[in-house]
Design a protein around this motif. Structure first.
Motif, PDB file in Angstrom:
ATOM      1  N   ARG A  66      -0.444  -0.605  -9.111  1.00 55.32           N
ATOM      2  CA  ARG A  66      -0.952  -1.599  -8.156  1.00 55.32           C
ATOM      3  C   ARG A  66      -0.277  -2.961  -8.352  1.00 55.32           C
ATOM      4  O   ARG A  66       0.220  -3.543  -7.375  1.00 55.32           O
ATOM      5  CB  ARG A  66      -2.472  -1.714  -8.292  1.00 55.32           C
TER       6      ARG A  66
ATOM      7  N   SER B  18       3.412  -2.854  -7.134  1.00 57.09           N
ATOM      8  CA  SER B  18       3.526  -2.635  -5.687  1.00 57.09           C
ATOM      9  C   SER B  18       3.246  -3.910  -4.907  1.00 57.09           C
ATOM     10  O   SER B  18       3.989  -4.267  -3.978  1.00 57.09           O
ATOM     11  CB  SER B  18       2.562  -1.523  -5.248  1.00 57.09           C
TER      12      SER B  18
ATOM     13  N   THR C 112      -7.998  -0.509  -1.745  1.00 62.92           N
ATOM     14  CA  THR C 112      -8.596  -1.414  -2.729  1.00 62.92           C
ATOM     15  C   THR C 112      -9.955  -1.876  -2.238  1.00 62.92           C
ATOM     16  O   THR C 112     -10.262  -1.805  -1.053  1.00 62.92           O
ATOM     17  CB  THR C 112      -7.695  -2.628  -2.966  1.00 62.92           C
TER      18      THR C 112
ATOM     19  N   MET D 149       0.816  -1.215   0.000  1.00 70.18           N
ATOM     20  CA  MET D 149       0.000   0.000   0.000  1.00 70.18           C
ATOM     21  C   MET D 149       0.854   1.272   0.000  1.00 70.18           C
ATOM     22  O   MET D 149       0.602   2.188  -0.790  1.00 70.18           O
ATOM     23  CB  MET D 149      -0.953  -0.031   1.193  1.00 70.18           C
TER      24      MET D 149
ATOM     25  N   GLY E 226      -6.741  -5.011  -7.646  1.00 69.16           N
ATOM     26  CA  GLY E 226      -6.638  -3.897  -6.720  1.00 69.16           C
ATOM     27  C   GLY E 226      -7.589  -2.799  -7.149  1.00 69.16           C
ATOM     28  O   GLY E 226      -7.181  -1.666  -7.401  1.00 69.16           O
TER      29      GLY E 226
ATOM     30  N   SER F 287     -11.351   1.609 -13.354  1.00 68.95           N
ATOM     31  CA  SER F 287     -11.034   0.452 -12.519  1.00 68.95           C
ATOM     32  C   SER F 287     -12.243  -0.462 -12.350  1.00 68.95           C
ATOM     33  O   SER F 287     -12.126  -1.691 -12.434  1.00 68.95           O
ATOM     34  CB  SER F 287     -10.539   0.914 -11.145  1.00 68.95           C
TER      35      SER F 287
ATOM     36  N   ALA G  78      -5.068   4.690  -3.000  1.00 70.57           N
ATOM     37  CA  ALA G  78      -4.344   3.556  -2.444  1.00 70.57           C
ATOM     38  C   ALA G  78      -5.252   2.429  -1.950  1.00 70.57           C
ATOM     39  O   ALA G  78      -4.930   1.254  -2.136  1.00 70.57           O
ATOM     40  CB  ALA G  78      -3.437   4.031  -1.303  1.00 70.57           C
TER      41      ALA G  78
ATOM     42  N   ALA H 123       2.301   1.762  -3.529  1.00 70.16           N
ATOM     43  CA  ALA H 123       1.293   2.251  -4.475  1.00 70.16           C
ATOM     44  C   ALA H 123       1.011   3.733  -4.239  1.00 70.16           C
ATOM     45  O   ALA H 123       0.828   4.509  -5.192  1.00 70.16           O
ATOM     46  CB  ALA H 123       0.018   1.433  -4.335  1.00 70.16           C
TER      47      ALA H 123
ATOM     48  N   LYS I  93     -10.265   0.204  -7.455  1.00 69.30           N
ATOM     49  CA  LYS I  93     -10.581   1.416  -6.700  1.00 69.30           C
ATOM     50  C   LYS I  93     -12.087   1.441  -6.502  1.00 69.30           C
ATOM     51  O   LYS I  93     -12.849   1.341  -7.461  1.00 69.30           O
ATOM     52  CB  LYS I  93     -10.142   2.662  -7.457  1.00 69.30           C
TER      53      LYS I  93
END
Length: 417
Positions: free
Chosen positions: A310, A313, A127, A95, A335, A370, A125, A98, A337
């Motif tokens: 994402r 990371s 998720t 986290m 991941g 996303s 950041a 990211a 959003k």
């Protein structure tokens, strides 16, 4: 009332198409997002909703709270104690990476100042696996992977909020409601955690008194009453409602398994309705003007956030773990959003900081992309686990990956989220 009618039509269409969505890339989440966009001012003009409309913040807040409460019920505390390292890596290393990578991309590609760029990184950041429900809920997906994604998403909203509030206060003059000191934020987090533990314990204890107890048909309302009191208490005292919701769900499921079992059908249905309502309202904000306001660099930042930042990371954070390569790749991809980013993005917009509108535009477009990308790929990837297992492909599972009961929340949209 027009919005209610639109929601009813969208819900009917989603139900009728849910069987198809269970086996294809069709996403019920996308149907509500597209439905909201279709009826807004930019297209049919049936409803008028702006980012500062109260219905936007209320529906997103309720949806996030409800989803976290029900998600918390799917966390097994004994298993979490035995397998806490992977979620801890995702939260403690993945986290922050990211967060930093997104801030760098935002600053250099979009041109926002450093403080606002880090603010965008903090907002994006967290998720939200509610948009990848087939991954966290289908039994063919390894339990270790489902638990990693579920715990990560349940906790990271609470971790991101204090960073968001501090950065809003540091970004410049605000509208007056965004000021927050580190001490105040810490108190709100601790108070949310305390409410999330104490209220379920109190409710579970009251049921066991000799003169008290719930008859079977009313037993599902015990968690509902607990969650309602918790939501009100958090907002009255400014405690962190998201950390409280997730911890309360986990504690209630641990102290009262029978209440969890009776509440699951009702809770999952409520979570789906809240999610769909928030998606419809959020979709109404996605006007052609919003997408037109984002620069080429902004679109590049959105694509990097989803397809590179994402995944990279989380893959870095999971180096050296016992998770198979296939599971690492799936965890890195999912991941999405979600509602936390919606709520925090609205906080940014309503704060009145100098670059609030540019930041919100980037955040909103990233969330929309996303949702489309992740909610349309969860079912095919989940089915791939089943197909590959049937084909005898080893994936390095251990005994802890044995199938567990499927989460109704993940399947209440019949697979596709």
């Amino acid at each position: 009332m027009v919005l209610v009618a639109v929601f009813g039509v969208a819900l009917l269409v989603a139900v009728l198409l849910s069987g198809l969505a269970a086996w294809t890339v069709l996403s019920t989440s996308f149907l509500f997002l597209a439905g909201g966009a279709l009826v807004n001012d930019g297209f049919l003009g049936l409803i008028h909703i702006t980012p500062d409309s109260e219905i936007v913040s209320v529906t997103a807040d309720l949806a996030l709270f409800t989803v976290l409460f029900t998600d918390g019920m799917h966390v097994s505390l004994p298993k979490l104690r035995a397998h806490w390292r992977n979620p801890a890596r995702a939260l403690g290393l993945g986290m922050p990476l990211a967060f930093v990578f997104m801030a760098l991309v935002t600053h250099f590609l979009v041109g926002l100042d450093w403080t606002t760029s880090f603010l965008v990184g903090a907002v994006l950041a967290p998720t939200d696996p509610v948009f990848a429900s087939a991954i966290v809920g289908r039994t063919e997906v390894p339990a270790k992977l489902r638990q990693l994604l579920n715990v990560e998403s349940g906790v990271n909203e609470g971790l991101a909020l204090p960073v968001v509030l501090v950065l809003i206060a540091a970004a410049g003059p605000t509208a007056g409601s965004a000021e927050a000191s580190p001490g105040k934020i810490a108190v709100e987090l601790l108070l949310g955690l305390a409410f999330g533990v104490v209220l379920p314990l109190l409710a579970g204890g009251l049921v066991r008194f000799r003169l008290l107890g719930a008859e079977p048909k009313l037993q599902p309302l015990l968690p509902l009453a607990t969650g309602t009191i918790l939501y009100a208490a958090c907002h009255l005292t400014h405690a962190n409602p998201y950390l409280a919701a997730f911890s309360a769900g986990a504690v209630l499921a641990h102290v009262s398994p029978e209440a969890k079992a009776s509440f699951e059908p009702l809770g999952e249905a409520l979570a789906e309705l809240a999610k769909f309502a928030a998606l419809l309202v959020f979709g109404a904000l996605l006007t052609p003007g919003l997408f037109g306001d984002l620069s080429f660099g902004g679109y590049a930042a959105v694509l990097l956030a989803i397809f590179l930042i994402r995944p990279a990371s989380l893959l870095i954070s999971l180096l050296g773990t016992g998770i198979s390569r296939r599971e690492k790749l799936v965890a890195a991809w999912f991941g999405p959003k979600g509602f936390a980013s919606v709520v925090y993005g609205l906080l940014v917009l309503q704060s009145g900081i100098p670059q609030a509108e540019q930041a919100f535009t980037l955040i909103a477009v990233c969330i929309a992309f996303s949702i489309i990308a992740h909610s349309s790929t969860d079912v095919p990837i989940a089915r791939a686990f089943d197909v590959e297992d049937l084909a005898g492909i080893a994936d390095g599972h251990d005994a802890s990956d044995a199938p567990t009961p499927t989460s109704p929340h993940a399947l209440s949209a019949t697979g596709g989220s």
